[in-house]
Scaffold this active site. Structure first.
Site, PDB file in Angstrom:
ATOM      1  CB  CYS A 114      -5.107  -1.379   4.637  1.00 26.94           C
ATOM      2  SG  CYS A 114      -4.594  -1.012   6.334  1.00 26.94           S
ATOM      3  CD  GLU A 124      -2.540   1.140   2.747  1.00 24.91           C
ATOM      4  OE1 GLU A 124      -3.503   1.905   2.887  1.00 24.91           O
ATOM      5  OE2 GLU A 124      -2.159   0.337   3.630  1.00 24.91           O
ATOM      6  CE  LYS A 173      -8.736   0.445   2.844  1.00 24.82           C
ATOM      7  NZ  LYS A 173      -7.868   1.025   3.883  1.00 24.82           N
TER       8      LYS A 173
END
Length: 491
Positions: free
Chosen positions: A360, A250, A310
């Site tokens: 994440c 990320e 995301k």
């Protein structure tokens, strides 16, 4: 409730059940619902503070918040989310019937409902759910059938049975041993006969290189230190890689494309524009006018870069709740509010594999990853998680996130590639086992092979269509049954 034992730092499944048995016993021992709610709230607060105490590091060490305020913030969040536990305690004690079978099922269903509230309300924060303590325990065989929430339910049921047995001591009637004995027998049998299907693809194994830059979090976005280091190190690794697929974590590239040195992103694109190698790289995208996304770009020959945005954003970290938007607008804070990607974004197809990225803590939400299995012919064969847990230092957050990823592999019987900034950078096989790992808090490249899978687990089949509704209906149905029985019997 991933209770960590002091001798190895890993969750102990029996300790999770034992601790939950203590609160089940404590609730049953109260005279009415009010003290039961208070005890459940105190239990929940202590459990959650012990689970995510490392939030203190992000707020104090990297966020600059004074230590007392950071500690109060962690405590306040735990106390707030423990209100679900308090509600569960009140309902469990208020509907207590004295019938052991019904009371044990009631406890399990209502406790699960409290966990589901934590999963869903206010965007959800299910970190530390009880089922995660059982990745290496005897209940792990249930994961491909009922997922982590189903394991949470069964663990709570076993905890209540244990509490009931303890309350009957020193001389419980023989009938008190029937349910616990039957439960142990069924679990033992399940572990003997439940063999996960391999569902191997017909394609050869994919060679992978997972990059771990270990860029200090307090320098990661600094133009004079962390940014040049990241651009140089990841640039060299992407240029020199020999693996079929290279994955960078990320925000491995910590700048927007328009902010990068001239030609940097073009060089990466050109590097993978031909040949039999591809790369998946974390990078922020967007502009102040159009909004930003926390994204990953994938590069391969003969195609435009693949993009994943995301979907499940972190409150205050990646999006601002509506009542607080005025503050961001007034201060003109850049990158304060990210755009949300679609839940049904396609996988990245490469060398016969369908690689589904998640960024994440998105992998905490298995029911959301499950949506990708609605069409078996396009379902992922491999998961790829790109993360930066550097915000939380060298803490148990790294171990807990690894445990979460392993549960996802168990549920869907898919390998998981984890490329992170500081750890845990690992390869997990389709049975939740770590086959390759890189030392945390080090800079390096983890290489190995991964074999995708095509088999659709029972959990993937039903959660992709129904989401969490079966669990909600079970919890509501059991609560309604207990309430009806109490009214009829006047208990």
């Amino acid at each position: 409730m991933s209770i960590a034992a002091p001798w190895d730092g890993q969750p102990q499944w029996w300790l999770q059940i034992l601790s939950l048995a203590v609160i089940a016993w404590s609730i049953a021992a109260t005279p009415n619902w009010k003290p039961a709610a208070m005890r459940a709230w105190a239990f929940g607060t202590a459990w959650l503070v012990g689970t995510w105490w490392w939030l203190f590091i992000s707020m104090h060490t990297y966020g600059g918040l004074a230590a007392p305020l950071a500690a109060m913030a962690v405590l306040g969040l735990a106390a707030f989310l423990s209100l679900y536990c308090a509600l569960a305690g009140a309902v469990i004690r208020g509907l207590h019937s004295g019938n052991r079978g019904i009371d044990a099922l009631l406890f399990a269903c209502v406790w699960l409902a409290a966990e589901l509230l934590r999963v869903t309300l206010f965007t959800g924060f299910p970190w530390g759910e009880g089922g995660y303590a059982h990745v290496d325990g005897p209940l792990a065989f249930l994961a491909p059938y009922v997922g982590v929430h189903g394991i949470t339910l069964v663990a709570a049921w076993l905890a209540c049975l244990l509490a009931q047995l303890a309350m009957a001591m020193p001389a419980p009637r023989w009938t008190g041993w029937v349910a616990p004995g039957l439960a142990v027998a069924v679990i033992a049998a399940g572990n003997l006969v439940a063999v996960p299907a391999d569902g191997a693809t017909t394609q050869p194994k994919l060679t992978v290189a997972l990059l771990q830059g270990n860029i200090p979090q307090d320098e990661k976005f600094e133009s004079g230190s962390g940014i040049p280091l990241a651009l140089e190190w990841y640039g060299v690794q992407l240029r020199d890689t020999k693996a079929s697929l290279t994955v960078a974590p990320e925000t491995a590239i910590p700048m927007l494309p328009q902010q990068l040195p001239e030609g940097y992103l073009d060089a990466v694109t050109q590097r993978f524009s031909k040949g039999d190698q591809a790369a998946l790289v974390g990078i922020p995208l967007g502009s102040f006018r159009d909004g930003y996304t926390n994204s990953a770009l994938a590069f391969k020959a003969g195609a435009q870069p693949y993009r994943y945005d995301k979907h499940h954003l972190v409150p205050f970290g990646e999006f601002i709740p509506p009542l607080f938007k005025w503050f961001v607008q007034m201060m003109s804070i850049p990158l304060g509010d990210f755009n949300r990607g679609s839940l049904t974004q396609p996988s990245f197809e490469w060398q016969g594999q369908r690689i589904a990225p998640n960024i994440c803590y998105e992998d905490l939400f298995g029911e959301e990853l499950g949506v990708r299995f609605a069409q078996p012919e396009s379902a992922p064969t491999i998961f790829a998680n790109v993360s930066n847990i550097g915000w939380f230092g060298d803490s148990t957050a790294i171990d807990q996130h690894l445990q979460i990823s392993r549960m996802r592999s168990l549920e869907f019987q898919r390998p998981m590639l984890r490329a992170t900034n500081t750890g845990a950078t690992v390869i997990i096989d389709h049975r939740g086992r770590v086959t390759h790992s890189l030392a945390r808090m080090t800079r390096g490249v983890l290489t190995g092979e991964v074999d995708g899978r095509t088999h659709i687990t029972p959990y993937a089949a039903w959660v992709s269509q129904l989401g969490l509704w079966p669990f909600w209906l079970l919890a509501l149905g059991m609560t309604g049954l207990a309430a009806w029985r109490r009214r009829v019997t006047g208990g």
